[in-house]
Design a protein around this motif. Structure first.
Motif, mmCIF file in Angstrom:
data_model
loop_
_atom_site.group_PDB
_atom_site.id
_atom_site.type_symbol
_atom_site.label_atom_id
_atom_site.label_comp_id
_atom_site.label_asym_id
_atom_site.label_seq_id
_atom_site.Cartn_x
_atom_site.Cartn_y
_atom_site.Cartn_z
ATOM 1 N N ALA A 108 25.459 14.677 44.819
ATOM 2 C CA ALA A 108 23.848 15.571 44.903
ATOM 3 C C ALA A 108 23.429 15.859 46.515
ATOM 4 C CB ALA A 108 23.062 14.574 44.118
ATOM 5 N N LEU A 109 23.366 14.602 47.128
ATOM 6 C CA LEU A 109 23.091 14.934 48.313
ATOM 7 C C LEU A 109 23.893 15.877 49.047
ATOM 8 C CD1 LEU A 109 22.043 11.363 49.266
ATOM 9 C CD2 LEU A 109 20.354 13.220 48.883
ATOM 10 N N ALA A 110 25.282 15.817 49.021
ATOM 11 C CA ALA A 110 26.213 17.112 49.567
ATOM 12 C C ALA A 110 25.585 18.254 49.062
ATOM 13 C CB ALA A 110 27.485 16.690 49.415
ATOM 14 N N ALA A 111 25.213 18.616 47.755
ATOM 15 C CA ALA A 111 24.817 19.809 47.679
ATOM 16 C C ALA A 111 23.457 20.114 48.320
ATOM 17 C CB ALA A 111 24.540 19.977 46.173
ATOM 18 N N VAL A 112 22.528 19.412 48.536
ATOM 19 C CA VAL A 112 21.672 19.437 49.322
ATOM 20 C C VAL A 112 21.789 19.773 50.778
ATOM 21 C CG1 VAL A 112 19.390 18.504 50.133
ATOM 22 C CG2 VAL A 112 20.026 18.025 47.790
ATOM 23 N N GLU A 113 22.720 19.116 51.073
ATOM 24 C CA GLU A 113 23.158 19.479 52.670
ATOM 25 C C GLU A 113 23.549 20.899 52.689
ATOM 26 O OE1 GLU A 113 25.642 16.759 55.878
ATOM 27 O OE2 GLU A 113 26.764 17.408 54.209
ATOM 28 N N ARG A 114 24.546 21.402 51.861
ATOM 29 C CA ARG A 114 25.363 22.499 51.999
ATOM 30 C C ARG A 114 24.094 23.494 51.855
ATOM 31 N NH1 ARG A 114 29.069 19.783 48.633
ATOM 32 N NH2 ARG A 114 28.163 20.859 46.523
ATOM 33 N N ALA A 115 23.072 23.368 50.761
ATOM 34 C CA ALA A 115 22.112 24.506 50.717
ATOM 35 C C ALA A 115 21.483 24.370 51.821
ATOM 36 C CB ALA A 115 21.311 24.157 49.391
ATOM 37 N N ALA A 116 20.831 23.419 52.551
ATOM 38 C CA ALA A 116 20.220 23.501 53.861
ATOM 39 C C ALA A 116 20.899 24.277 55.142
ATOM 40 C CB ALA A 116 19.804 21.885 54.194
ATOM 41 N N GLU A 117 22.471 23.792 55.085
ATOM 42 C CA GLU A 117 22.983 24.340 56.106
ATOM 43 C C GLU A 117 23.021 25.937 55.775
ATOM 44 O OE1 GLU A 117 26.851 22.531 55.624
ATOM 45 O OE2 GLU A 117 26.261 20.937 57.442
ATOM 46 N N GLU A 118 23.152 26.532 54.407
ATOM 47 C CA GLU A 118 23.162 27.752 54.295
ATOM 48 C C GLU A 118 21.958 28.495 54.996
ATOM 49 O OE1 GLU A 118 23.082 31.024 50.817
ATOM 50 O OE2 GLU A 118 23.471 29.090 50.466
ATOM 51 N N VAL A 119 20.736 27.679 54.431
ATOM 52 C CA VAL A 119 19.413 28.361 55.153
ATOM 53 C C VAL A 119 19.366 28.581 56.368
ATOM 54 C CG1 VAL A 119 17.071 27.899 55.037
ATOM 55 C CG2 VAL A 119 18.395 27.646 53.019
ATOM 56 N N LEU A 120 19.781 27.216 57.208
ATOM 57 C CA LEU A 120 19.329 27.033 58.598
ATOM 58 C C LEU A 120 20.359 28.122 59.500
ATOM 59 C CD1 LEU A 120 19.038 23.378 58.926
ATOM 60 C CD2 LEU A 120 17.236 25.222 59.461
ATOM 61 N N GLN A 121 21.614 28.006 58.904
ATOM 62 C CA GLN A 121 22.959 28.854 59.858
ATOM 63 C C GLN A 121 23.008 30.268 59.419
ATOM 64 O OE1 GLN A 121 26.369 26.509 59.516
ATOM 65 N NE2 GLN A 121 25.323 24.429 60.195
ATOM 66 N N GLN A 122 22.563 30.709 58.129
ATOM 67 C CA GLN A 122 22.796 31.897 57.687
ATOM 68 C C GLN A 122 21.700 32.680 57.228
ATOM 69 O OE1 GLN A 122 26.134 32.261 54.579
ATOM 70 N NE2 GLN A 122 27.103 30.372 55.416
ATOM 71 N N GLY A 123 20.639 31.777 56.909
ATOM 72 C CA GLY A 123 19.427 32.817 56.630
ATOM 73 C C GLY A 123 19.400 33.131 54.959
ATOM 74 N N SER A 124 20.312 32.807 54.270
ATOM 75 C CA SER A 124 20.514 33.006 52.987
ATOM 76 C C SER A 124 20.336 32.089 51.874
ATOM 77 C CB SER A 124 21.850 33.817 52.741
ATOM 78 O OG SER A 124 22.877 32.889 53.218
ATOM 79 N N PHE A 125 20.094 32.310 50.835
ATOM 80 C CA PHE A 125 19.731 31.413 49.669
ATOM 81 C C PHE A 125 20.582 31.599 48.331
ATOM 82 C CE2 PHE A 125 16.316 32.635 52.413
ATOM 83 C CZ PHE A 125 15.931 31.440 52.407
ATOM 84 N N THR A 126 21.917 31.808 48.664
ATOM 85 C CA THR A 126 22.805 32.060 47.478
ATOM 86 C C THR A 126 23.055 30.734 46.926
ATOM 87 O OG1 THR A 126 24.872 31.727 48.851
ATOM 88 C CG2 THR A 126 23.983 33.852 48.592
ATOM 89 N N TYR A 127 22.688 29.493 47.460
ATOM 90 C CA TYR A 127 23.039 28.133 46.880
ATOM 91 C C TYR A 127 22.391 28.284 45.725
ATOM 92 C CZ TYR A 127 18.296 27.088 48.203
ATOM 93 O OH TYR A 127 16.920 27.251 48.318
ATOM 94 N N ALA A 128 21.290 29.094 45.261
ATOM 95 C CA ALA A 128 20.439 28.783 43.999
ATOM 96 C C ALA A 128 21.148 29.328 42.881
ATOM 97 C CB ALA A 128 19.167 29.848 44.369
ATOM 98 N N LYS A 129 22.241 30.235 43.130
ATOM 99 C CA LYS A 129 23.232 30.639 41.969
ATOM 100 C C LYS A 129 23.736 29.805 41.256
ATOM 101 C CE LYS A 129 23.745 35.173 44.120
ATOM 102 N NZ LYS A 129 24.915 36.269 44.801
ATOM 103 N N ALA A 130 24.149 28.499 41.958
ATOM 104 C CA ALA A 130 24.721 27.354 41.468
ATOM 105 C C ALA A 130 23.861 26.300 41.028
ATOM 106 C CB ALA A 130 25.736 26.717 42.300
ATOM 107 N N ALA A 131 22.442 26.607 40.943
ATOM 108 C CA ALA A 131 21.624 25.451 40.475
ATOM 109 C C ALA A 131 21.273 25.745 38.950
ATOM 110 C CB ALA A 131 20.235 25.764 41.176
#
Length: 281
Positions: free
Chosen positions: A238-261
């Motif tokens: 679960a924490l790895a999923a949070v880390e991946r989402a945070a990395e996407e926001v910080l590095q790419q400025g996108s929020f596609t992680y929400a599609k898997a939520a």
């Protein structure tokens, strides 16, 4: 809600089935409700998952007994499933400490729990054989008149002592002392697991997700395993999923992680206690 005696009977029955059951490890009431809704038949707490949620290391000194039992009580209250607990070393070296921890655990509504033979001391990480057996015996005596399934853990493999013969001897002695389930986390191969299961006379728990070992439920069943837990690995996933989402926001400025939520409506259903069949559509 079922009472502890009924949950205890269900929990014992799971250990008598021909096929093994998977007992995942929630770390709070919300993850307990989610795993209940997914269809699991029993749950177990995780000291590692709780430590991560509290922002501390998973170590003997990190979580007081009262904190661990308050977390367990919240998980028990969130589900009608039998719940077992990681009770670490019983919170004290003396057998009396282990006995008191078992009684306190049962008082929260837990119907099972584990006591381990690790000391928390890097210079002497495992209790001497006789002392370890005395601790399990005291815990078993405390559990005898309670609706409580005692699991005894031999921790050799987690502390750099991959001695299968000593591990088996300890579990055999723990069984004779009154433990109902036996557990040796960290075994590296199916051959070791198969040998251990053949040499003991009580149900065996195996934890998955701690290492690169990726044995399947069917493989573990063939080896003789009765119960499979996941320790803190669901929490780390679960924490790895949070880390991946945070990395996407910080590095790419996108929020596609929400599609898997998980969708809000499904979360609402699960947090309301819905079973899987109640939340489709």
């Amino acid at each position: 809600m079922s009472n502890p005696a009924e949950k205890h009977a269900r929990f014992q029955a799971l250990h008598r089935r021909d096929a093994p059951f998977v007992m995942p490890n929630p770390w709070d009431a919300g993850t307990a409700r989610l795993l209940d809704a997914m269809g699991f038949e029993a749950l177990a707490t995780t000291s590692a998952g709780l430590a991560f949620a509290l922002g501390v290391r998973d170590s003997f000194a990190a979580i007081p007994r009262e904190t661990l039992l308050l977390n367990a009580a919240a998980i028990v209250a969130a589900t009608d499933l039998p719940v077992s607990a990681d009770l670490e070393d019983g919170f004290g070296a003396a057998p009396e400490n282990c006995a008191e921890t078992i009684r306190m655990a049962a008082g929260t509504g837990l119907v099972g729990g584990s006591i381990e033979d690790a000391t928390g001391d890097p210079d002497a990480p495992i209790y001497p054989f006789a002392a370890a057996v005395d601790r399990v015996r005291a815990a078993a005596e405390a559990a005898r008149d309670l609706p409580f399934v005692l699991t005894a853990r031999a921790e050799n493999y987690l502390w750099g002592r991959p001695d299968l013969a000593d591990t088996i001897a300890r579990l055999q002695a723990f069984s004779e002392a009154g433990a109902e389930v036996l557990y040796a986390p960290g075994l590296k191969s199916l051959a070791e697991i198969r040998t251990l299961c053949a040499e003991v006379d009580k149900p065996v728990n195996v934890v998955m997700g701690l290492s690169t070992a990726d044995f399947t439920v069917d493989q573990l069943a063939e080896a003789g395993v009765t119960r499979i837990s996941v320790g803190g690995s669901f929490a780390r996933a679960a924490l790895a999923a949070v880390e991946r989402a945070a990395e996407e926001v910080l590095q790419q400025g996108s929020f596609t992680y929400a599609k898997a939520a998980i969708p809000d409506r499904l979360m609402a259903a699960m947090m309301s206690g819905a079973r899987p069949e109640d939340r489709r559509g």
